[in-house]
Design a protein around this motif. Sequence first.
Motif, PDB file in Angstrom:
ATOM      1  N   GLY A   3     -17.079   0.862 -16.246  1.00  0.00           N
ATOM      2  CA  GLY A   3     -18.418   0.982 -15.663  1.00  0.00           C
ATOM      3  C   GLY A   3     -18.424   0.943 -14.148  1.00  0.00           C
ATOM      4  N   PRO A   4     -17.851  -0.100 -13.524  1.00  0.00           N
ATOM      5  CA  PRO A   4     -17.845  -0.135 -12.055  1.00  0.00           C
ATOM      6  C   PRO A   4     -17.136   1.066 -11.446  1.00  0.00           C
ATOM      7  N   SER A   5     -16.082   1.540 -12.111  1.00  0.00           N
ATOM      8  CA  SER A   5     -15.391   2.735 -11.609  1.00  0.00           C
ATOM      9  C   SER A   5     -16.321   3.929 -11.623  1.00  0.00           C
ATOM     10  N   PHE A   6     -17.087   4.056 -12.705  1.00  0.00           N
ATOM     11  CA  PHE A   6     -17.984   5.201 -12.816  1.00  0.00           C
ATOM     12  C   PHE A   6     -19.066   5.146 -11.737  1.00  0.00           C
ATOM     13  N   LEU A  65      -5.436   1.315  -9.210  1.00  0.00           N
ATOM     14  CA  LEU A  65      -6.552   0.482  -8.758  1.00  0.00           C
ATOM     15  C   LEU A  65      -6.086  -0.878  -8.268  1.00  0.00           C
ATOM     16  N   LEU A  66      -4.947  -1.331  -8.793  1.00  0.00           N
ATOM     17  CA  LEU A  66      -4.497  -2.662  -8.413  1.00  0.00           C
ATOM     18  C   LEU A  66      -3.595  -2.660  -7.185  1.00  0.00           C
ATOM     19  N   SER A  67      -3.229  -1.452  -6.695  1.00  0.00           N
ATOM     20  CA  SER A  67      -2.388  -1.468  -5.487  1.00  0.00           C
ATOM     21  C   SER A  67      -3.267  -1.301  -4.243  1.00  0.00           C
ATOM     22  N   PRO A  68      -3.177  -2.255  -3.317  1.00  0.00           N
ATOM     23  CA  PRO A  68      -4.057  -2.267  -2.139  1.00  0.00           C
ATOM     24  C   PRO A  68      -3.962  -0.985  -1.310  1.00  0.00           C
ATOM     25  N   GLN A  69      -2.752  -0.381  -1.197  1.00  0.00           N
ATOM     26  CA  GLN A  69      -2.638   0.828  -0.379  1.00  0.00           C
ATOM     27  C   GLN A  69      -3.483   1.945  -0.959  1.00  0.00           C
ATOM     28  N   TYR A  83      -9.273   7.036   0.353  1.00  0.00           N
ATOM     29  CA  TYR A  83     -10.502   7.498  -0.267  1.00  0.00           C
ATOM     30  C   TYR A  83     -10.233   8.345  -1.495  1.00  0.00           C
ATOM     31  N   TRP A  84      -9.355   9.331  -1.354  1.00  0.00           N
ATOM     32  CA  TRP A  84      -9.201  10.339  -2.397  1.00  0.00           C
ATOM     33  C   TRP A  84      -8.429   9.809  -3.584  1.00  0.00           C
ATOM     34  N   ILE A  85      -7.378   9.041  -3.329  1.00  0.00           N
ATOM     35  CA  ILE A  85      -6.611   8.515  -4.463  1.00  0.00           C
ATOM     36  C   ILE A  85      -7.437   7.480  -5.212  1.00  0.00           C
ATOM     37  N   LEU A  86      -8.255   6.748  -4.474  1.00  0.00           N
ATOM     38  CA  LEU A  86      -9.144   5.782  -5.120  1.00  0.00           C
ATOM     39  C   LEU A  86     -10.108   6.499  -6.061  1.00  0.00           C
ATOM     40  N   LEU A  87     -10.679   7.607  -5.552  1.00  0.00           N
ATOM     41  CA  LEU A  87     -11.605   8.377  -6.392  1.00  0.00           C
ATOM     42  C   LEU A  87     -10.892   8.875  -7.638  1.00  0.00           C
ATOM     43  N   LEU A  88      -9.681   9.391  -7.427  1.00  0.00           N
ATOM     44  CA  LEU A  88      -8.906   9.900  -8.560  1.00  0.00           C
ATOM     45  C   LEU A  88      -8.661   8.795  -9.578  1.00  0.00           C
ATOM     46  N   ALA A  89      -8.255   7.635  -9.101  1.00  0.00           N
ATOM     47  CA  ALA A  89      -7.953   6.524 -10.008  1.00  0.00           C
ATOM     48  C   ALA A  89      -9.186   6.139 -10.814  1.00  0.00           C
ATOM     49  N   MET A  90     -10.332   6.129 -10.144  1.00  0.00           N
ATOM     50  CA  MET A  90     -11.563   5.753 -10.840  1.00  0.00           C
ATOM     51  C   MET A  90     -11.952   6.781 -11.878  1.00  0.00           C
TER      52      MET A  90
END
Lengths: 412, 263, 204, 76
Positions: A232-235, A322-326, A331-338
């Motif tokens: 949910g939070p990812s979405f 999601l668990l790796s701080p880097q 921005y983009w890899i975070l979006l992908l992970a989510m």
Amino acid sequence: MDDSKFWPKGTTRCKPVHFGLWMLFCLALAGWALVSAFLCLYKGLNQTNMNDYFAFGVWIVVDLAIIALGAGAFFTGFMNYVLRREELKNIINAAVIIGFICYSGAIMMLGIDIGQPIRGWFGFWHANVHSMLTEVMFCITTYLIVLIVEFVPLILENRQINKVPDLHFFAHNLHTIMIVFAATGTFLSFFHQGSLGGMYGVLYARPFAARGGVLIWPWTFFLFILSAIAAGPSFTTSIVMITEIVTGKKLTTHKVKMLMAKVSGSLLLFYLVLKIADTLYWAFVQTPAMGLSPSVYYQAPYGTWLLIAELGIGGVLPCILLLSPQVRESYWILLLAMLLNCFGVTMNRFVMTIQSLAVPVLPFEKFYAYLPTWQEWGISAGVIAYGFIIFSLAYRYLPVFPQETKLNPTTD
Amino acid sequence: MSSSASEMRFGMVIDVDKCTGCGACSVACMSENNVGVLPDETDKIRSITWLRVYQIDNGQPYPNTQIAFFPRPCQHCAGSQGHHTPCVSVCPATATDRDPKTGIVSQIPTRCIGCRYCVAACPYHARYFNWYDVPWPEGMDKPLSPFVAPRMRGVVEKCTFCFHRYQRAQNKAFTSGEAMGEMDYQTACTEACPSGAITFGDLNNPEHKVHELKKSPYAFRLLERLHTDTAVYYVSAREWVRRQADNYLSGEKLAKVQAGGGH
Amino acid sequence: MATHGKKQDNRSPADWWLFVLGFVLFAAVGFWATPAILYAEKPQPFQFSHKLHMEQVGEGCQSCHAFREDGSYTGIPSLEKCKECHGEEPMGETPEEKVFSKDYVAKNKPIPWQVYSKQPPCVFFSHAAHVANAGLECASCHGDHGDTEKLRTYEYNRLTGYSRDIWGWSLIPLDGPPKRMKMDDCAKCHRDNGVRDACFVCHK
Amino acid sequence: MLPFVFEWQWDIGHGVFMGLFYLALTIVSLGVVAALAMTFYDLYSGKEVHEEGHGHEDPWADYSYAHDKADRGEYA
């Protein structure tokens, strides 16, 4: 046509022409859904490709998926109002709107999915309290009421509406006691996310879906809650990020997104540990006890690739990211992970619905596959169109993002 | 009816070795229970056959091929080991229940909202959803049985062990003052079977034939290891037929899970 | 600028009374008009006096409404049953009986009675279970129908076609049979008498 | 759903399930009623609407929830 006086103060929005064109596209999509809905209601469910083997189809998959993804609303609300994570106030409005869209969309779909929509109220009036589906019906409806109560003050805070004193004070007062609604919503949402999982877990004559558990709750009850609050939070965050990309504005600080990512990732890790344990027990203990082997479950087209897609690509991979701080910094890899996280939970709901029904239980039964008709896709697309319309209108006219003006200073 | 009598459990013993697969039971069932004929009856995963006859084979190439037939009505599960009947417990609107007096699982179409959760719960595919409005062409509604209400679109229906015949037998017992006999209540399929493969009666009543028949060393039930506790027993002297009734891992011995006689 | 604030001044008490009045008015119209719109009347073929017949027959209701040998119930008697007493010549003086003799007995045509207590097709009701087994009086469900001199007007629901007696007379469960013959009324009696059965007992 | 509906039984299942359902509904409706009551109080006590909703220097700085708390002095 100038609608700028309705925009939230200190913000700019795209030209009405562009917005109108986008709305036209959404309305076209909704039109497809309306035609499909009319056919299904007028001619009956023979307009779908569901049958006595696939009693549930793509609608239930979409239903379960959007309800899981909508869990961002209750969990963000829970963290913000109950656990007092103040920084989440910057994303809570978006979470509430997305939750509202998901739940109301799901209920509308269910209205078409049942064979006798006019009798829908029987589930409430003549409720069988031992059925997980009854629990789902009660909790979803009640939680939708809560979501409406949470959404209303936001609508009333539109720049023009808020000038009316009655509405201004009402919105203000609703905000003051929001913790009451958030807590009730958390309770309700917790139970029906679980009951949706319980729905499958209690099907003890369906070896693919059946699970053991504690008291009346099968393990899927808890797994569904966990996967929903992990996704949910990812979405919510990914929708905000997509809105940022589309509008070219920064709507929340990256810190907020990173916090949501961290919450999502930690819950996903917790979920995955339990889910993998559950899957191993199910595959190597429970299934052989029923005289089956997992190879019976995974037949074309529903092969083991589903397992890899759900738990690998949509589970372990986003969990690590999601668990790796880097990664969270990017921005983009975070979006992908989510998005991968959301994909994983959707796959889970797909597998639990479609594959559960595809696997034959009688040894002399056939293994069937199922493909939806355009009417079924139409109604599924309609929910997405509905979401686009509500979210776009909300973004254009309501003060959804408190940090927007600060992050996008206007030159004039 | 005196309530002091021990609990009844109506059920069937179907002799697979006697079944020729003629389908008379299915036809009798359809006409007895007003099951409609759909515009396209070739669509077998949507057509309604309360009592479906499955054809199975031993998987051997010619000339060693053997076939057998499994007539499959609703199994009227009781559920064991802490489970309810698979379908009854899931229905949100209480449209289906299991009568503890007779052991018969009911389905009330006018209460059904058509969510199909029970269809998903049943491993025997004994529950059918009305995907279409049943077309009763002009005049075709005349031979409908008044004892069974025709169903509408969008609801689930299933075999009821011809419960209306039980009601009729009970009426006779009430007015005549005599207890209901074994032959007073027989299902339409039992009566229609030309080879006498289906025997129907109270499984708990030692005076009924089924009570003895279900104790045969060759008797078995479908999917015994799921603990659905069905009321329909099958009998076959052929081991490969008995093996088809449940799922076994390769190399697993049949005897290991064989239910044998009673339950 | 914020010049609002004292908005309550705009609402004078008269506005409120108008609202209440309108509300009551519409509620009243709905209360009286809805049944008038929803239910239609249908005439019986001719008048019939239960009272008169009860004086003539020997065994009360059972003289005409009887069980068959297989336990089923005849309900409204067939024309054959009437002809056991009535011939083509009227026995009395009433114009109703003339109609009966001329139009039905002479032509051997079944009488199309409108049945007040006729239930929808999904309902199973066993007279044997209630009368032969439980020993209920006819009047416990049908009221004083057997003592009436005239058949009252038959009304039916325009949407469903079912008799108004099933559940059209009162929505609140204060009246039981014969005013109301809803599932709740059957259920109430069953519950009061400790009979809690499966759905199939009353549904088919 | 209600005790006079045919399916109702006075057992644990109905007690817990319906009890929690009605509890949730009661809490939510009481919440809305409370908000309405507070609104009427605000209106009749002559409280003024700040311009554009929240008359702080930067109306977005501590918006909505935070501003509610600021009003009640919880940040102090």
